[in-house]
Design an enzyme around this catalytic site. Sequence first.
Site, PDB file in Angstrom:
ATOM      1  N   ARG A 126     -24.558  24.015 -11.710  1.00 19.50           N
ATOM      2  CA  ARG A 126     -23.203  24.528 -11.444  1.00 19.50           C
ATOM      3  C   ARG A 126     -22.472  24.975 -12.696  1.00 19.50           C
ATOM      4  O   ARG A 126     -21.250  24.906 -12.788  1.00 19.50           O
ATOM      5  CB  ARG A 126     -22.349  23.508 -10.691  1.00 19.50           C
ATOM      6  N   LYS A 148     -18.372  39.296 -15.806  1.00 17.26           N
ATOM      7  CA  LYS A 148     -19.013  39.637 -14.533  1.00 17.26           C
ATOM      8  C   LYS A 148     -20.515  39.509 -14.704  1.00 17.26           C
ATOM      9  O   LYS A 148     -21.108  40.123 -15.603  1.00 17.26           O
ATOM     10  CB  LYS A 148     -18.705  41.075 -14.145  1.00 17.26           C
ATOM     11  N   GLU A 190     -20.223  54.822 -21.109  1.00 12.10           N
ATOM     12  CA  GLU A 190     -19.279  53.726 -20.847  1.00 12.10           C
ATOM     13  C   GLU A 190     -18.252  53.619 -21.974  1.00 12.10           C
ATOM     14  O   GLU A 190     -17.109  53.224 -21.762  1.00 12.10           O
ATOM     15  CB  GLU A 190     -20.019  52.390 -20.689  1.00 12.10           C
ATOM     16  N   LYS A 231     -11.685  46.762 -23.241  1.00 13.28           N
ATOM     17  CA  LYS A 231     -12.166  45.981 -22.105  1.00 13.28           C
ATOM     18  C   LYS A 231     -11.517  44.602 -22.094  1.00 13.28           C
ATOM     19  O   LYS A 231     -11.112  44.106 -21.025  1.00 13.28           O
ATOM     20  CB  LYS A 231     -13.687  45.852 -22.127  1.00 13.28           C
ATOM     21  N   GLU A 241     -10.576  40.606 -11.038  1.00 15.36           N
ATOM     22  CA  GLU A 241     -10.540  41.900 -10.366  1.00 15.36           C
ATOM     23  C   GLU A 241      -9.792  41.861  -9.047  1.00 15.36           C
ATOM     24  O   GLU A 241     -10.320  42.183  -7.986  1.00 15.36           O
ATOM     25  CB  GLU A 241     -11.955  42.463 -10.151  1.00 15.36           C
ATOM     26  N   ARG A 245      -8.225  45.584 -13.040  1.00 16.80           N
ATOM     27  CA  ARG A 245      -9.579  45.625 -13.576  1.00 16.80           C
ATOM     28  C   ARG A 245     -10.432  46.672 -12.891  1.00 16.80           C
ATOM     29  O   ARG A 245     -11.392  47.187 -13.464  1.00 16.80           O
ATOM     30  CB  ARG A 245     -10.236  44.237 -13.446  1.00 16.80           C
ATOM     31  N   ASN A 249     -13.943  50.677 -13.083  1.00 18.97           N
ATOM     32  CA  ASN A 249     -14.938  51.281 -12.205  1.00 18.97           C
ATOM     33  C   ASN A 249     -14.871  52.809 -12.200  1.00 18.97           C
ATOM     34  O   ASN A 249     -15.561  53.453 -11.410  1.00 18.97           O
ATOM     35  CB  ASN A 249     -14.776  50.760 -10.775  1.00 18.97           C
ATOM     36  N   HIS A 252     -17.851  54.825 -11.299  1.00 13.90           N
ATOM     37  CA  HIS A 252     -18.869  53.919 -10.781  1.00 13.90           C
ATOM     38  C   HIS A 252     -19.111  54.042  -9.289  1.00 13.90           C
ATOM     39  O   HIS A 252     -20.184  53.680  -8.816  1.00 13.90           O
ATOM     40  CB  HIS A 252     -18.525  52.475 -11.142  1.00 13.90           C
ATOM     41  N   HIS A 256     -22.802  54.507  -8.671  1.00 15.96           N
ATOM     42  CA  HIS A 256     -23.630  53.554  -7.930  1.00 15.96           C
ATOM     43  C   HIS A 256     -24.327  54.227  -6.758  1.00 15.96           C
ATOM     44  O   HIS A 256     -25.477  53.923  -6.448  1.00 15.96           O
ATOM     45  CB  HIS A 256     -22.769  52.397  -7.416  1.00 15.96           C
ATOM     46  N   HIS A 271     -28.200  53.497 -15.412  1.00 15.52           N
ATOM     47  CA  HIS A 271     -26.826  53.210 -14.997  1.00 15.52           C
ATOM     48  C   HIS A 271     -25.786  54.092 -15.707  1.00 15.52           C
ATOM     49  O   HIS A 271     -24.941  54.719 -15.066  1.00 15.52           O
ATOM     50  CB  HIS A 271     -26.523  51.720 -15.223  1.00 15.52           C
TER      51      HIS A 271
HETATM   52  N1  LIG Z   1     -21.468  42.876 -16.016  1.00 14.04           N
HETATM   53  C1  LIG Z   1     -20.798  43.991 -16.222  1.00 14.04           C
HETATM   54  O1  LIG Z   1     -19.583  43.957 -16.344  1.00 14.04           O
HETATM   55  C2  LIG Z   1     -21.546  45.286 -16.292  1.00 14.04           C
HETATM   56  C3  LIG Z   1     -20.907  46.423 -16.767  1.00 14.04           C
HETATM   57  C4  LIG Z   1     -21.663  47.577 -16.884  1.00 14.04           C
HETATM   58  C5  LIG Z   1     -22.997  47.602 -16.538  1.00 14.04           C
HETATM   59  N2  LIG Z   1     -23.576  46.461 -16.067  1.00 14.04           N
HETATM   60  C6  LIG Z   1     -24.995  46.440 -15.734  1.00 14.04           C
HETATM   61  O2  LIG Z   1     -25.745  46.690 -16.916  1.00 14.04           O
HETATM   62  C7  LIG Z   1     -27.012  47.228 -16.538  1.00 14.04           C
HETATM   63  C8  LIG Z   1     -27.341  48.383 -17.423  1.00 14.04           C
HETATM   64  O3  LIG Z   1     -27.373  47.912 -18.775  1.00 14.04           O
HETATM   65  P1  LIG Z   1     -28.332  48.613 -19.835  1.00 14.04           P
HETATM   66  O4  LIG Z   1     -28.090  50.044 -19.797  1.00 14.04           O
HETATM   67  O5  LIG Z   1     -28.176  47.870 -21.082  1.00 14.04           O
HETATM   68  O6  LIG Z   1     -29.761  48.390 -19.180  1.00 14.04           O
HETATM   69  P2  LIG Z   1     -31.044  47.555 -19.621  1.00 14.04           P
HETATM   70  O7  LIG Z   1     -30.717  46.147 -19.843  1.00 14.04           O
HETATM   71  O8  LIG Z   1     -32.082  47.866 -18.627  1.00 14.04           O
HETATM   72  O9  LIG Z   1     -31.422  48.195 -21.029  1.00 14.04           O
HETATM   73  C9  LIG Z   1     -31.837  49.524 -21.067  1.00 14.04           C
HETATM   74  C10 LIG Z   1     -33.229  49.668 -21.696  1.00 14.04           C
HETATM   75  O10 LIG Z   1     -33.103  49.537 -23.089  1.00 14.04           O
HETATM   76  C11 LIG Z   1     -33.998  48.544 -23.576  1.00 14.04           C
HETATM   77  N3  LIG Z   1     -33.353  47.973 -24.730  1.00 14.04           N
HETATM   78  C12 LIG Z   1     -32.191  47.276 -24.761  1.00 14.04           C
HETATM   79  N4  LIG Z   1     -31.855  47.001 -26.011  1.00 14.04           N
HETATM   80  C13 LIG Z   1     -32.815  47.527 -26.808  1.00 14.04           C
HETATM   81  C14 LIG Z   1     -33.007  47.605 -28.205  1.00 14.04           C
HETATM   82  N5  LIG Z   1     -32.093  47.114 -29.060  1.00 14.04           N
HETATM   83  N6  LIG Z   1     -34.129  48.185 -28.658  1.00 14.04           N
HETATM   84  C15 LIG Z   1     -35.015  48.732 -27.817  1.00 14.04           C
HETATM   85  N7  LIG Z   1     -34.866  48.722 -26.481  1.00 14.04           N
HETATM   86  C16 LIG Z   1     -33.778  48.134 -25.998  1.00 14.04           C
HETATM   87  C17 LIG Z   1     -34.231  47.641 -22.427  1.00 14.04           C
HETATM   88  O11 LIG Z   1     -35.456  46.969 -22.531  1.00 14.04           O
HETATM   89  C18 LIG Z   1     -34.221  48.610 -21.257  1.00 14.04           C
HETATM   90  O12 LIG Z   1     -35.476  49.201 -21.133  1.00 14.04           O
HETATM   91  C19 LIG Z   1     -26.893  47.605 -15.075  1.00 14.04           C
HETATM   92  O13 LIG Z   1     -27.618  46.672 -14.322  1.00 14.04           O
HETATM   93  C20 LIG Z   1     -25.409  47.493 -14.784  1.00 14.04           C
HETATM   94  O14 LIG Z   1     -25.131  47.139 -13.446  1.00 14.04           O
HETATM   95  C21 LIG Z   1     -22.870  45.322 -15.957  1.00 14.04           C
HETATM   96 ZN   LIG Z   2     -21.006  50.486 -15.775  1.00 16.78          ZN
END
Ligand SMILES: NC(=O)c1ccc[n+]([C@@H]2O[C@H](COP(=O)([O-])OP(=O)(O)OC[C@H]3O[C@@H](n4cnc5c(N)ncnc54)[C@H](O)[C@@H]3O)[C@@H](O)[C@H]2O)c1
Ligand SMILES: [Zn+2]
Lengths: 376, 376
Positions: A126, A148, A190, A231, A241, A245, A249, A252, A256, A271
């Site tokens: 938890r 999030k 972003e 942010k 949210e 907040r 989006n 988004h 999405h 993304h």
């Molecule tokens: N929680 C939140 O508030 C929030 C906000 C925005 C996006 N997201 C989520 O984030 C995700 C997208 O994040 P992302 O774009 O980082 O995707 P990801 O984690 O898949 O990373 C993208 C790619 O880059 C590679 N990578 C990452 N860092 C690296 C580095 N330093 N060197 C080499 N390769 C590297 C990863 O292995 C992957 O192949 C989505 O699932 C989205 O829903 C969440």
């Molecule tokens: Zn996003």
Amino acid sequence: MSHTEPVKVEVGLGDRAYDILIGPGLLSSAGTEIADRLPGTRAAIVTDENVAAAHLETLKAGLEKGGIQAAVITLRAGEKTKSFAHLEEVVDSVLAAKLERRDVVIALGGGVIGDLAGFAAGIVRRGMNFVQVPTSLLAQVDSSVGGKTGINSARGKNLVGVFNQPKLVLADTGVLDTLPIREFRAGYAELAKYGLIDRPGFFAWLEENWQKVFAGGQERTEAIADACRAKADVVARDEFETGDRALLNLGHTFGHALEAATNYDGARLVHGEGVAIGMALAHRFSARLNLASPDDAERVEAHLRAVGLPWRMADISGELPDAEALLGFITQDKKVSRGALTFILTRGVGQAFIAKDVPPSEVLSFLKACHPDGSR
Amino acid sequence: MSHTEPVKVEVGLGDRAYDILIGPGLLSSAGTEIADRLPGTRAAIVTDENVAAAHLETLKAGLEKGGIQAAVITLRAGEKTKSFAHLEEVVDSVLAAKLERRDVVIALGGGVIGDLAGFAAGIVRRGMNFVQVPTSLLAQVDSSVGGKTGINSARGKNLVGVFNQPKLVLADTGVLDTLPIREFRAGYAELAKYGLIDRPGFFAWLEENWQKVFAGGQERTEAIADACRAKADVVARDEFETGDRALLNLGHTFGHALEAATNYDGARLVHGEGVAIGMALAHRFSARLNLASPDDAERVEAHLRAVGLPWRMADISGELPDAEALLGFITQDKKVSRGALTFILTRGVGQAFIAKDVPPSEVLSFLKACHPDGSR
Ligand SMILES: NC(=O)c1ccc[n+]([C@@H]2O[C@H](COP(=O)([O-])OP(=O)(O)OC[C@H]3O[C@@H](n4cnc5c(N)ncnc54)[C@H](O)[C@@H]3O)[C@@H](O)[C@H]2O)c1
Ligand SMILES: [Zn+2]
Ligand SMILES: NC(=O)c1ccc[n+]([C@@H]2O[C@H](COP(=O)([O-])OP(=O)(O)OC[C@H]3O[C@@H](n4cnc5c(N)ncnc54)[C@H](O)[C@@H]3O)[C@@H](O)[C@H]2O)c1
Ligand SMILES: [Zn+2]
């Protein structure tokens, strides 16, 4: 590796307040930074194969300098890892490492790893301690900040999760040098988003300086810190949210839907690329509704194009479902409220707002108008 | 069905405060009670096959009186339902019903359903509304109050979950009439627990009046309300179990180990029976450590025996693992802190306390001493 002091951004959330440290070389000081805040902690690192290959040893060495031993859980890279099956795998591995509530789960990776590991940390016993070490630009400017966390469901993205604030975010700007350029661009979408929401000056600065952000150095650190401040402000105002907040989006809802429409296939759309197209569409849609000038939509499109981002549906390779099907993905999206659609629309660059009463019929006719159809 | 007003117990948790209503016939007024607190809500009922057969139609009719439509998710009864697989199933079904954050998940069932549905409600869209309609005695006096929700892991019971306070608890004392007597007794163990922790007067009252509690009527309602008050007090003092709340684990460290040792096979041991044996063992162990008088242990054992509860390991049918293996289940249990074992021990009836420094070797020799071995 630079020896300049990292920039610190504070996320003001009362007894859940925490620091974001931003700068080059932070992996190497992770141990002392974490041990200062969580004395006596043990750790489990959750990461993906790409990031592990490039940065795991540096982080482990950095942790050892602070006397922190860590178990390691390495997952396959990619959006499909944000699933129930992998959540269970991470939870099991953390339990197998016999970690306790006051120990820490460290997410070393992009948004996928951060979202998944943060969710797991939030539900093992938890709620355990949690530290974000974001390695993609997207994760540094967005997903690692604000608490999030979650996974995807067959019914849509990010529909399952918890709010779980980290104890610390370590954004090592040096690790971005190994990030594939396509992923860097996706994160840049972003970053630019904060300008488009309510910081027109930041957007104008990016139009001038984006090459320096891509190149690295002080401009990169500054831009990331500005994004984190933007942010953190929103999150401090509205942690769960229930209001403002939702502005984050921007882009988004369309984004999405496009990710779902391409079956979360990163080869076709990641993304941040979905967000880029979504932001351009949100501006174009706002212009169509006579809320904003078409010049603003053109300006946004031009900047996304300049940095090499996709900005229209036609930029997605392969077939897309038709407009009705895209609308279907939107109405299953979580920003739905009693039938009327909630969208982030805009009155122009830096003037985004929450519109709670968008008629699905307007969305549909807009989607039809900008759908690439069979034309490509 | 009685027309007396239900007893109301308030759980004082600031902006998460809520009411527990206790009395006969509450299923029939569920709709108005919920609609008063959550106007305009839609609902998903999560229940199990046994409870659905006996009470689902009454609840649905009660909801309709308040204008609430409900989707229904019926699961297999039993502890094994508290798993990742069923969590995913409930989450998917709630999403399939297109419920939103301000809609409500209603748990209609015992502790298994309450824990699982509460967890699902806590993670769908990062948190929906949630109402408990506990139908077992155990759920009415314990699991439905206080916001602990979760599932089991292969590595132990309740190791995965969230804190998620309900918006309302409706404890219909009439539904207990269909509860199998064995389950009623198991719940009674948790009821008696509050007396053993810090309410010696309540325990003495139960020694005199337990038959009336079993028979139903006003004594049953009063006893359940007293138990809810006791639990609400502890929860209001320590919502996230960083201190005092651990007292509620009296009997649970031994109890969980026995549940694990019998592979959560309800035919051999249900949770409350494990707690009954665990409470007797905690008193016996305290006597062995010269903390309490053996007379108190004897008094507790005698009362459990009188109501027909198991009170020693030998009362469990089939083979048990040996003492070392039982200790292994205890050290994997969540109340472990850096090697030393945390137990709830006692100085006598109504004088339980948290002991953070119990040496595993003492536990082991105690377990050896009271293990039934090959003697049965
Ligand atoms: N929680 C939140 O508030 C929030 C906000 C925005 C996006 N997201 C989520 O984030 C995700 C997208 O994040 P992302 O774009 O980082 O995707 P990801 O984690 O898949 O990373 C993208 C790619 O880059 C590679 N990578 C990452 N860092 C690296 C580095 N330093 N060197 C080499 N390769 C590297 C990863 O292995 C992957 O192949 C989505 O699932 C989205 O829903 C969440
Ligand atoms: Zn996003
Ligand atoms: N969350 C907490 O704080 C907390 C506290 C204590 C126990 N628990 C959990 O509660 C669970 C045990 O709860 P339980 O004993 O209610 O188990 P349960 O939910 O399995 O119910 C016991 C049995 O009684 C049946 N039943 C329930 N109500 C009935 C009714 N009115 N008529 C006929 N049959 C009925 C069920 O179908 C089941 O077969 C365990 O998983 C335990 O970990 C949680
Ligand atoms: Zn219990």
